[in-house]
Design an enzyme around this catalytic site. Sequence first.
Site, mmCIF file in Angstrom:
data_model
loop_
_atom_site.group_PDB
_atom_site.id
_atom_site.type_symbol
_atom_site.label_atom_id
_atom_site.label_comp_id
_atom_site.label_asym_id
_atom_site.label_seq_id
_atom_site.Cartn_x
_atom_site.Cartn_y
_atom_site.Cartn_z
ATOM 1 C CB CYS A 66 0.276 -5.535 5.262
ATOM 2 S SG CYS A 66 1.933 -4.885 4.966
ATOM 3 C CB ALA A 69 1.950 -1.171 3.773
ATOM 4 N NE ARG A 100 2.518 5.588 -0.286
ATOM 5 C CZ ARG A 100 2.813 6.516 0.606
ATOM 6 N NH1 ARG A 100 3.950 6.515 1.220
ATOM 7 N NH2 ARG A 100 1.948 7.453 0.873
ATOM 8 C CG HIS A 199 -2.129 4.765 9.392
ATOM 9 N ND1 HIS A 199 -3.397 4.768 8.867
ATOM 10 C CD2 HIS A 199 -1.304 4.632 8.345
ATOM 11 C CE1 HIS A 199 -3.335 4.656 7.551
ATOM 12 N NE2 HIS A 199 -2.074 4.572 7.216
HETATM 13 FE FE1 CFM Z 1 -4.006 9.298 4.840
HETATM 14 FE FE2 CFM Z 1 -4.843 8.459 2.726
HETATM 15 FE FE3 CFM Z 1 -3.279 6.952 4.258
HETATM 16 FE FE4 CFM Z 1 -2.281 9.103 3.006
HETATM 17 FE FE5 CFM Z 1 -1.545 7.541 0.954
HETATM 18 FE FE6 CFM Z 1 -4.121 6.948 0.709
HETATM 19 FE FE7 CFM Z 1 -2.551 5.396 2.156
HETATM 20 MO MO1 CFM Z 1 -2.348 5.442 -0.445
HETATM 21 S S1 CFM Z 1 -3.978 10.368 2.918
HETATM 22 S S2 CFM Z 1 -2.032 8.403 5.019
HETATM 23 S S3 CFM Z 1 -0.568 9.339 1.713
HETATM 24 S S4 CFM Z 1 -5.295 7.579 4.555
HETATM 25 S S5 CFM Z 1 -2.758 7.654 -0.736
HETATM 26 S S6 CFM Z 1 -6.038 8.053 1.018
HETATM 27 S S7 CFM Z 1 -4.114 4.829 0.874
HETATM 28 S S8 CFM Z 1 -0.729 5.602 1.163
HETATM 29 S S9 CFM Z 1 -2.526 4.869 4.229
#
Ligand code: CFM
Length: 547
Positions: A66, A69, A100, A199
């Site tokens: 989500c 997250a 994590r 993000h």
């Molecule tokens: Fe970038 Fe990722 Fe992500 Fe990531 Fe991650 Fe991920 Fe993620 Mo899991 S490198 S920031 S530290 S897109 S492993 S492949 S899915 S938490 S949002």
Amino acid sequence: MSEAKAVMSEAMAETVKKELLDAYPAKIARKREKQIVVNKKGEDGLAPEIQANTRTLPGIITQRGCTYAGCKGVVVGPTRDILQITHGPIGCGFYSWLTRRNQTRTEGPEDDNFMPYSLSTDLQDKDIVFGGEKKLRQAVKEAYAAFKPKAIAIFSTCPVGLIGDDVHAVARDMSEELGITVFGMSCEGYKGVSQSAGHHIANNAVFTHVVGKNPEEPAGAFKVNMLGEYNIGGDSFELERLLEALGVTLVTTFSGNSTFVTMGQAPFADVNLVMCHRSINYMAEMMETKYGVPWFKVNFIGAGPSAKSLRHLAEYFGDAALAAKAESLIEAEMAAVKEELARVRPRLEGKSVLMYVGGSRAHHYQDLFKELGMRVVSAGYEFAHRDDYEGRRVMPSIKVDADSRNIEELHVEKDEARYSPRRSDAQIAELKSKGLPINDYEGMMSEMAEGSLVIDDISHYETEKLIELVKPDLLCAGIKEKYVVQKHGIPLKQLHNYDIGGPYAGFRGAVNFYREIDRLVNGSVWGKLKAPWDKAPQLSGSYGWKD
Ligand code: CFM
């Protein structure tokens, strides 16, 4: 498309795709069809178009997370000295607490490190009815009294948006009252189609409230920030070691092993190195516009890409001594890499992998598998956008839908007092001509073999069907898939939290990964496993729409 050999014939890939879609009702199949693409260069020499960053179809079991997250768990979470409060029911805070493996290392025992804590307003039914702002104010005051942090971040969860609590007003008031930085984020879980929206929201908030707020210039002749590196399994520590060996100052990462203090100094860097493009490209662009710091894409996953990224870094600074240091560092580090490869590559050559991870790792880890001689037959992201698949060149043509419009785009302008372009236009053009990916990302598809299957937001059903059709030697994904896949007798390597392994970045990380993959793929246990449902099926059924 790349030097990689075809992994499946195109016809075979089309057949697999057809079989995947076969179970779906026509309307669903029409949509999934655009998200499952056989990789094949078009006449223009470019990757094919894929549909991405759209809503998950109802009823499909997705692996996405989500928006909350993406905001708390991914981008802001790894910063150890920003005290973080989840405004919401206790479950959201609980499940984003130490689930994590972002590691952090304080410089001394007196330094703040709030990462072991999870703070939440623990919203109850009566707060949903009467509002939760009062409770949030109280929580901020209590947290301040207990920890005396330099900064506090507040994260909104779904109910907060639904009842309309104004976390930003609370943050403003508290900031004034306490005399520290307090900022809120409207990162309700439902805000976007996945964690990707989180993000963007986190980038905006950190850029507004943290970046540039520390006027103290760090020392060093070569200063960089590392963007999109979250120190999973200690990856950032390994990169810090390499940069230190070169005499390059890492001002800050965004955000593995980072602090409020170092992120505040980010505009002093000479360049931004972007690891995970998906989660942090907003920050890179905003810093360039406001302060004149250019960025280029790096990849420190795989020995080859690590060497290439270090060479690009030396090239960017155009310093002969730095370049010589980089070469000798690469040579020294490669000795262990070559030794390990000589041992494991013959045991892994030709084996097949399926990889469905996040928004950048399904791409980055392909190089490690190429180094092992393994074939990535199919790969996909959970929540990346078309640019992460097809390259940034497609960005102007990406359709902006209502879901994306929901996320604020900050209007950023030059900071007249602090803006200074680190390189002239002519220098940038020259660096680009030498192959530095300045302001560029080519995406995953251009590096994948022809005939490989690219799948966005893969469903649980599709994963199981692929196992049946492709019979891979290894699958890379996360905890949601792990045990189902392993019951099929196929090893699964988690590429989100690395299981108990890591680091996998840099040269030492590559060696760790080679060993781990050999251990998994050549483990003798898999052949002995028979899935419980193969021995004695307890249920049988058929799809309702087919009757
Ligand atoms: Fe970038 Fe990722 Fe992500 Fe990531 Fe991650 Fe991920 Fe993620 Mo899991 S490198 S920031 S530290 S897109 S492993 S492949 S899915 S938490 S949002």
